[in-house]
Structures are given as C-alpha cells and as structure tokens.
Write an enzyme that holds these catalytic residues in place. Structure first.
Site, mmCIF file in Angstrom:
data_model
loop_
_atom_site.group_PDB
_atom_site.id
_atom_site.type_symbol
_atom_site.label_atom_id
_atom_site.label_comp_id
_atom_site.label_asym_id
_atom_site.label_seq_id
_atom_site.Cartn_x
_atom_site.Cartn_y
_atom_site.Cartn_z
ATOM 1 N N ASP A 137 0.841 -1.202 0.000
ATOM 2 C CA ASP A 137 0.000 0.000 0.000
ATOM 3 C C ASP A 137 0.879 1.256 0.000
ATOM 4 O O ASP A 137 0.375 2.375 -0.050
ATOM 5 C CB ASP A 137 -1.026 -0.006 1.143
ATOM 6 C CG ASP A 137 -0.387 -0.092 2.519
ATOM 7 O OD1 ASP A 137 0.849 -0.226 2.605
ATOM 8 O OD2 ASP A 137 -1.140 -0.013 3.518
ATOM 9 N N SER A 138 2.204 1.050 -0.027
ATOM 10 C CA SER A 138 3.127 2.163 -0.298
ATOM 11 C C SER A 138 2.844 2.709 -1.697
ATOM 12 O O SER A 138 3.348 3.768 -2.076
ATOM 13 C CB SER A 138 4.588 1.703 -0.190
ATOM 14 O OG SER A 138 4.799 0.551 -0.979
ATOM 15 N N ASP B 177 -0.992 -5.993 -0.081
ATOM 16 C CA ASP B 177 -1.321 -5.413 1.222
ATOM 17 C C ASP B 177 -2.825 -5.298 1.416
ATOM 18 O O ASP B 177 -3.550 -4.897 0.495
ATOM 19 C CB ASP B 177 -0.723 -3.995 1.328
ATOM 20 C CG ASP B 177 0.492 -3.954 2.229
ATOM 21 O OD1 ASP B 177 0.530 -4.710 3.208
ATOM 22 O OD2 ASP B 177 1.405 -3.155 1.940
ATOM 23 N N LYS C 76 -0.822 -9.382 2.929
ATOM 24 C CA LYS C 76 -0.051 -8.900 4.084
ATOM 25 C C LYS C 76 -0.961 -8.005 4.934
ATOM 26 O O LYS C 76 -1.647 -7.127 4.395
ATOM 27 C CB LYS C 76 1.193 -8.116 3.627
ATOM 28 C CG LYS C 76 1.974 -7.512 4.797
ATOM 29 C CD LYS C 76 3.372 -7.106 4.392
ATOM 30 C CE LYS C 76 3.481 -5.795 3.657
ATOM 31 N NZ LYS C 76 2.982 -4.612 4.394
ATOM 32 N N GLU D 131 -1.057 -5.578 8.435
ATOM 33 C CA GLU D 131 -0.295 -4.906 9.497
ATOM 34 C C GLU D 131 -0.911 -5.181 10.859
ATOM 35 O O GLU D 131 -2.130 -5.237 10.993
ATOM 36 C CB GLU D 131 -0.283 -3.386 9.254
ATOM 37 C CG GLU D 131 0.619 -2.979 8.116
ATOM 38 C CD GLU D 131 0.740 -1.468 7.970
ATOM 39 O OE1 GLU D 131 0.414 -0.717 8.921
ATOM 40 O OE2 GLU D 131 1.172 -1.035 6.890
ATOM 41 N N GLU E 45 9.380 -4.036 10.295
ATOM 42 C CA GLU E 45 9.753 -2.727 9.733
ATOM 43 C C GLU E 45 10.306 -1.817 10.823
ATOM 44 O O GLU E 45 9.709 -1.675 11.905
ATOM 45 C CB GLU E 45 8.531 -2.070 9.057
ATOM 46 C CG GLU E 45 8.882 -0.709 8.448
ATOM 47 C CD GLU E 45 7.899 -0.212 7.419
ATOM 48 O OE1 GLU E 45 6.895 -0.896 7.140
ATOM 49 O OE2 GLU E 45 8.140 0.888 6.882
HETATM 50 O O1 KIV Z 1 3.629 -1.111 1.567
HETATM 51 C C1 KIV Z 1 4.815 -1.450 1.556
HETATM 52 O O2 KIV Z 1 5.577 -1.208 0.604
HETATM 53 C C2 KIV Z 1 5.324 -2.165 2.716
HETATM 54 C C3 KIV Z 1 6.803 -2.353 2.797
HETATM 55 C C4 KIV Z 1 7.416 -1.095 3.290
HETATM 56 C C5 KIV Z 1 7.158 -3.520 3.618
HETATM 57 O O3 KIV Z 1 4.586 -2.542 3.569
#
Ligand code: KIV
Length: 258
Positions: free
Chosen positions: A43-44, A82, A111, A113, A180
C-alpha cells in the site's frame, strides 16, 4: 517455477529472501527477471505512485487494480498484496471478502499490518485458507496516530512486545513476517525466536530476508529513508533523458525528417 509459501518457509536458515515492491506489470517483470523471490504490491502504492501523503487513503479498489496489473506480468516471484487500512479493521467477513478480491486479482498472499491485536482475525483467515504475511514494528497505516515514523524495539518493553507480536502471529499461522524499522538487535532476537521467516526493512542485517520499496532502491525518490541502499540513480537518468527529449523537440532535432 512459481514461488509458493512453502518455498518461502523453507528458505529460513538456508537462503536469505529478497522482496521488492512493484505496482505495475512493467516493474514486476523486471523484478522477476532479476530473480526476486517476492513481489509486494504494497500500500506504499499510495505515497510512492498515487501522490498521497501516506498509505492511509489507499482503498481495496486501488489495491486490486494494481494487483491485477502485477499479476498480468505472470511472474515466477510470489505476489503478495497489502490489506489496506480502510478494510483491515472491519469485521472478519469484510476482511475475508477483501482477501478473496485480492486473490481473485492475482495475489497469492495477503499482508496485514498489526501483531497480537490482529492475531485472532489472521488465525481465522488462515483457517479459511488465506496465506497471510504479518507486519510488525513500524506499522505505516498507524502514522496518523503515531504522528510520524520511528524505530521500534529500543526499550525492553518494546522488545518484549515485538517478540509477543511475532509469537502470536506465528501461532495464528502466518507464513512469514515483515519487521519494519525495528532496532537491529531486537530484529535479530525476533528472527531467532520464530520458525517462520522474518523479512526486514530498516531492521538491520540479521533478518531472514530484506524488502525495499522499488522507487527507493532504484533512486527514484528524492529523500528515501536513511537505511535504503540505492542500487541505481534512475531519478537523474530519467530527468536527463526527459530534458534531452524536450530540447530535441524545441530544437527540431527529433523526429528526423528521414
Ligand atoms: O507497503 C509497503 O511497501 C510495505 C513495505 C514497506 C514492507 O509494507
């Protein structure tokens, strides 16, 4: 051969895991050709590609759109997506539907969090058949509450919390964990404390693998985090190429008449 959760688990203690973000087919193909193990549609996406201040505004629809683009690259690398903030804290049924949408879009794993606080929900997702990667230490989706990004695990209390988070996630059935911005010693202890691979970002060299945001690794971001190693200077290369393009057009050099 397609990288699976089983391949990733088996790498612990044998071979370090490489993971990089991609948000489109072009960069997913490039990462795959280079032999990256895992492509993260993170989600970056929000701050790297879409121009948001953080990952918080990213929606499931945005994630699914970019997962589909990455999936079209048909990589050997495992594709992990994510779970966006907007969905992660909703009811189990909603989160399960969101996992299904990301998997339908082409992700092999999701993924999520959060450590101990998310473990029960993650356990039920794994029970239902979803492959889940955990994410502890700095949780960027919490940035508004935290008031900024910082290192975790410097104090004994935070170190204990990291260990507890990892243990609970392992019990819930995750196949790997992102750590992280963890203190390097804490990350080392954390990696040794669980059987699943721990993939670090800004957490020192003793994790079972490393992940970076592609734009940071390629030198496309102007001010990357201090832990980033820049493997190229694409920002300068791209601006240089575009400047030449502009000047060729202005001066009638491109296109040539022939
Ligand atoms: O969203 C992302 O790119 C991440 C990485 C920083 C691990 O969660």
């Amino acid at each position: 051969m397609k990288v699976t959760t089983k391949c990733i688990r088996k790498k612990k203690g044998v071979e370090k895991i490489s993971m990089i973000t991609a948000y489109d087919a072009m960069f997913a193909r490039l990462a795959d050709e280079a032999g990256v193990d895992i492509i993260l549609v993170g989600d970056s996406l929000g701050n790297t590609i879409l121009g948001f201040e953080s990952t918080v505004p990213v929606t499931l629809e945005m994630m699914a759109h970019h997962v589909r683009a990455v999936a079209r690259a048909n990589t050997n690398a495992m594709v992990v997506a994510d779970m966006p903030f907007a969905v992660a804290h909703k009811s189990f049924d909603t989160v399960l539907d969101a996992c299904a949408e990301l998997v339908r879009s082409g992700a092999q794993a999701v993924k999520i969090e959060g450590g101990a606080k998310m473990a029960e929900k993650i356990g039920c997702l794994v029970e239902a058949g979803v492959a889940v990667m955990g994410h502890i230490g700095l949780e960027p989706q919490q940035v508004l509450k935290l008031g900024g990004y910082r290192k975790f695990g410097k104090t004994p209390e935070e170190r204990q919390k990291l260990l507890k988070d990892a243990a609970e996630l392992q019990k819930a059935g995750v196949f790997s964990i992102i750590a992280e911005m963890c203190d390097a010693e804490a990350a080392k202890e954390l990696s040794a404390s669980v059987d699943v691979p721990v993939i670090g970002i800004g957490s020192g060299p003793d994790c079972d693998g490393q992940v970076l945001v592609f734009a940071d690794a390629l030198g496309l971001t102007q001010t990357p985090p201090s832990f980033v190693k820049r493997y190229a200077d694409l920002r300068a290369a791209v601006i240089g190429a575009y400047s030449n393009f502009v000047s060729d057009i202005k001066n009638g050099i491109f296109p040539e008449r022939k």
